[in-house]
Motif scaffolding. Structure first.
Motif, PDB file in Angstrom:
ATOM      1  N   TYR A   1      -3.259  -3.867  -5.867  1.00  0.00           N
ATOM      2  CA  TYR A   1      -2.231  -3.799  -5.516  1.00  0.00           C
ATOM      3  C   TYR A   1      -0.852  -4.362  -6.915  1.00  0.00           C
ATOM      4  CZ  TYR A   1      -2.933  -2.589  -0.110  1.00  0.00           C
ATOM      5  OH  TYR A   1      -3.788  -2.067  -0.068  1.00  0.00           O
ATOM      6  N   ASP A   2      -1.358  -4.990  -7.739  1.00  0.00           N
ATOM      7  CA  ASP A   2      -0.731  -5.647  -8.553  1.00  0.00           C
ATOM      8  C   ASP A   2       0.176  -6.215  -8.532  1.00  0.00           C
ATOM      9  OD1 ASP A   2      -0.469  -5.690 -11.135  1.00  0.00           O
ATOM     10  OD2 ASP A   2       0.787  -4.204 -11.364  1.00  0.00           O
ATOM     11  N   TYR A   3      -0.130  -7.812  -7.254  1.00  0.00           N
ATOM     12  CA  TYR A   3       0.435  -8.735  -6.511  1.00  0.00           C
ATOM     13  C   TYR A   3      -0.112  -9.482  -6.400  1.00  0.00           C
ATOM     14  CZ  TYR A   3       3.943 -10.172  -3.455  1.00  0.00           C
ATOM     15  OH  TYR A   3       4.299 -10.157  -2.341  1.00  0.00           O
TER      16      TYR A   3
ATOM     17  N   GLU B   1       3.869   1.120  -0.813  1.00  0.00           N
ATOM     18  CA  GLU B   1       4.639   1.226  -2.227  1.00  0.00           C
ATOM     19  C   GLU B   1       4.601   2.187  -3.423  1.00  0.00           C
ATOM     20  OE1 GLU B   1       5.654  -2.204  -5.181  1.00  0.00           O
ATOM     21  OE2 GLU B   1       7.299  -1.915  -2.835  1.00  0.00           O
ATOM     22  N   LYS B   2       2.644   1.757  -3.099  1.00  0.00           N
ATOM     23  CA  LYS B   2       1.865   2.075  -4.008  1.00  0.00           C
ATOM     24  C   LYS B   2       1.226   3.673  -3.712  1.00  0.00           C
ATOM     25  CE  LYS B   2       1.240  -1.103  -6.821  1.00  0.00           C
ATOM     26  NZ  LYS B   2       1.021  -1.406  -8.900  1.00  0.00           N
ATOM     27  N   ARG B   3       1.366   4.393  -2.787  1.00  0.00           N
ATOM     28  CA  ARG B   3       1.553   5.132  -2.548  1.00  0.00           C
ATOM     29  C   ARG B   3       0.261   5.986  -2.030  1.00  0.00           C
ATOM     30  NH1 ARG B   3       5.595   9.348  -3.585  1.00  0.00           N
ATOM     31  NH2 ARG B   3       7.919   7.598  -3.867  1.00  0.00           N
ATOM     32  N   LEU B   4      -0.742   4.575  -1.564  1.00  0.00           N
ATOM     33  CA  LEU B   4      -2.172   4.479  -1.261  1.00  0.00           C
ATOM     34  C   LEU B   4      -2.720   4.831  -0.138  1.00  0.00           C
ATOM     35  CD1 LEU B   4      -2.758   2.090  -3.919  1.00  0.00           C
ATOM     36  CD2 LEU B   4      -3.789   4.232  -4.044  1.00  0.00           C
TER      37      LEU B   4
ATOM     38  N   ARG C   1       0.823  -1.645   0.270  1.00  0.00           N
ATOM     39  CA  ARG C   1       0.777   0.005  -0.325  1.00  0.00           C
ATOM     40  C   ARG C   1       1.292   1.060  -0.437  1.00  0.00           C
ATOM     41  NH1 ARG C   1      -1.550   2.921   3.994  1.00  0.00           N
ATOM     42  NH2 ARG C   1      -1.271   1.946   5.457  1.00  0.00           N
TER      43      ARG C   1
END
Length: 124
Positions: A63-65, A15-18, A13
Protein backbone atom coordinates in the motif's frame (compact mmCIF):
# COMPACT_ATOMS: atom_id res chain seq x y z
CA UNK A 1 -8.55 -2.63 16.81
CA UNK A 2 -11.69 -2.49 14.35
CA UNK A 3 -11.02 -1.28 14.49
CA UNK A 4 -8.67 1.33 13.23
CA UNK A 5 -6.19 -1.12 11.73
CA UNK A 6 -8.87 -2.97 9.77
CA UNK A 7 -10.55 0.21 8.57
CA UNK A 8 -7.18 1.64 7.55
CA UNK A 9 -6.19 -1.50 5.65
CA UNK A 10 -9.50 -1.61 3.82
CA UNK A 11 -9.36 2.11 3.00
CA UNK A 12 -5.79 1.80 1.69
CA UNK A 13 -6.74 -1.15 -0.49
CA UNK A 14 -9.77 0.64 -1.90
CA UNK A 15 -7.79 3.85 -2.39
CA UNK A 16 -5.31 1.89 -4.52
CA UNK A 17 -8.27 0.25 -6.30
CA UNK A 18 -6.95 -3.22 -5.50
CA UNK A 19 -8.96 -6.36 -5.03
CA UNK A 20 -8.25 -8.73 -2.16
CA UNK A 21 -6.79 -11.19 -4.66
CA UNK A 22 -4.47 -8.54 -6.11
CA UNK A 23 -3.17 -7.66 -2.65
CA UNK A 24 -2.76 -11.36 -1.91
CA UNK A 25 -0.66 -11.74 -5.05
CA UNK A 26 1.47 -8.71 -4.13
CA UNK A 27 2.06 -9.80 -0.54
CA UNK A 28 2.01 -13.58 -0.62
CA UNK A 29 -0.78 -13.52 1.97
CA UNK A 30 -4.06 -15.37 1.55
CA UNK A 31 -6.87 -13.10 0.33
CA UNK A 32 -9.24 -14.45 2.99
CA UNK A 33 -6.69 -13.61 5.70
CA UNK A 34 -6.40 -10.06 4.34
CA UNK A 35 -10.17 -9.71 4.60
CA UNK A 36 -10.09 -11.15 8.12
CA UNK A 37 -7.54 -8.46 9.02
CA UNK A 38 -9.84 -5.80 7.62
CA UNK A 39 -12.70 -7.18 9.70
CA UNK A 40 -10.48 -7.91 12.73
CA UNK A 41 -12.08 -11.30 12.98
CA UNK A 42 -11.14 -14.76 11.84
CA UNK A 43 -14.41 -15.67 10.20
CA UNK A 44 -13.89 -19.37 10.97
CA UNK A 45 -13.14 -19.04 14.68
CA UNK A 46 -14.81 -15.68 15.35
CA UNK A 47 -11.63 -14.68 17.21
CA UNK A 48 -9.73 -11.38 16.72
CA UNK A 49 -6.82 -11.47 14.29
CA UNK A 50 -3.37 -10.43 15.53
CA UNK A 51 -1.05 -9.84 12.57
CA UNK A 52 2.71 -10.20 12.90
CA UNK A 53 5.12 -7.38 12.14
CA UNK A 54 6.09 -9.30 8.99
CA UNK A 55 2.48 -9.36 7.78
CA UNK A 56 2.12 -5.66 8.45
CA UNK A 57 5.37 -4.97 6.60
CA UNK A 58 4.08 -6.81 3.53
CA UNK A 59 0.87 -4.79 3.59
CA UNK A 60 2.73 -1.52 4.20
CA UNK A 61 4.88 -2.23 1.13
CA UNK A 62 1.86 -3.15 -1.01
CA UNK A 63 0.00 0.00 0.00
CA UNK A 64 3.08 2.26 0.09
CA UNK A 65 2.16 3.18 3.65
CA UNK A 66 4.45 3.64 6.68
CA UNK A 67 5.00 0.39 8.57
CA UNK A 68 5.29 2.29 11.83
CA UNK A 69 1.71 3.53 11.45
CA UNK A 70 0.37 0.00 10.91
CA UNK A 71 2.37 -1.31 13.89
CA UNK A 72 0.88 1.40 16.09
CA UNK A 73 -2.64 0.67 14.86
CA UNK A 74 -2.05 -3.03 15.61
CA UNK A 75 -1.10 -2.19 19.18
CA UNK A 76 2.55 -2.96 18.61
CA UNK A 77 3.60 0.52 19.75
CA UNK A 78 6.78 -0.59 21.50
CA UNK A 79 8.02 -2.33 18.37
CA UNK A 80 7.02 0.63 16.21
CA UNK A 81 8.74 3.11 18.51
CA UNK A 82 11.95 1.08 18.67
CA UNK A 83 12.09 0.58 14.91
CA UNK A 84 11.17 4.20 14.28
CA UNK A 85 13.92 5.48 16.57
CA UNK A 86 16.56 3.32 14.93
CA UNK A 87 15.50 3.99 11.35
CA UNK A 88 15.22 7.74 11.90
CA UNK A 89 18.41 8.19 13.94
CA UNK A 90 21.03 9.94 11.80
CA UNK A 91 23.78 8.51 14.03
CA UNK A 92 22.82 4.91 13.26
CA UNK A 93 24.77 3.46 10.35
CA UNK A 94 22.98 2.35 7.20
CA UNK A 95 24.21 -1.22 7.85
CA UNK A 96 22.48 -1.28 11.25
CA UNK A 97 19.33 0.15 9.68
CA UNK A 98 19.49 -2.58 7.05
CA UNK A 99 19.74 -5.18 9.83
CA UNK A 100 16.64 -3.72 11.50
CA UNK A 101 14.74 -3.84 8.21
CA UNK A 102 15.71 -7.51 7.81
CA UNK A 103 14.55 -8.27 11.36
CA UNK A 104 11.27 -6.52 10.61
CA UNK A 105 10.79 -8.67 7.50
CA UNK A 106 11.57 -12.05 9.03
CA UNK A 107 8.98 -14.56 10.11
CA UNK A 108 7.77 -14.12 13.66
CA UNK A 109 8.33 -17.62 14.98
CA UNK A 110 10.60 -19.18 17.59
CA UNK A 111 12.74 -21.08 15.09
CA UNK A 112 13.63 -17.95 13.11
CA UNK A 113 14.28 -15.96 16.25
CA UNK A 114 16.45 -18.72 17.74
CA UNK A 115 18.60 -18.73 14.60
CA UNK A 116 19.05 -14.95 14.70
CA UNK A 117 19.88 -15.02 18.42
CA UNK A 118 22.41 -17.79 17.82
CA UNK A 119 24.11 -15.79 15.07
CA UNK A 120 24.16 -12.62 17.16
CA UNK A 121 25.60 -14.47 20.16
CA UNK A 122 28.35 -15.94 17.95
CA UNK A 123 29.31 -12.43 16.88
CA UNK A 124 29.81 -11.14 20.44
Amino acid sequence: MQNELGRTLEALRKEKRLSLREVAEMTGLNFTYIRDLELNKNRSTKQPVNPTAETLQKLAAAYDYPLENLLKLAGQVEVANAFEKILNDPDVSEKKKEAVRILMAMEDNDESLDRVIGILNALK
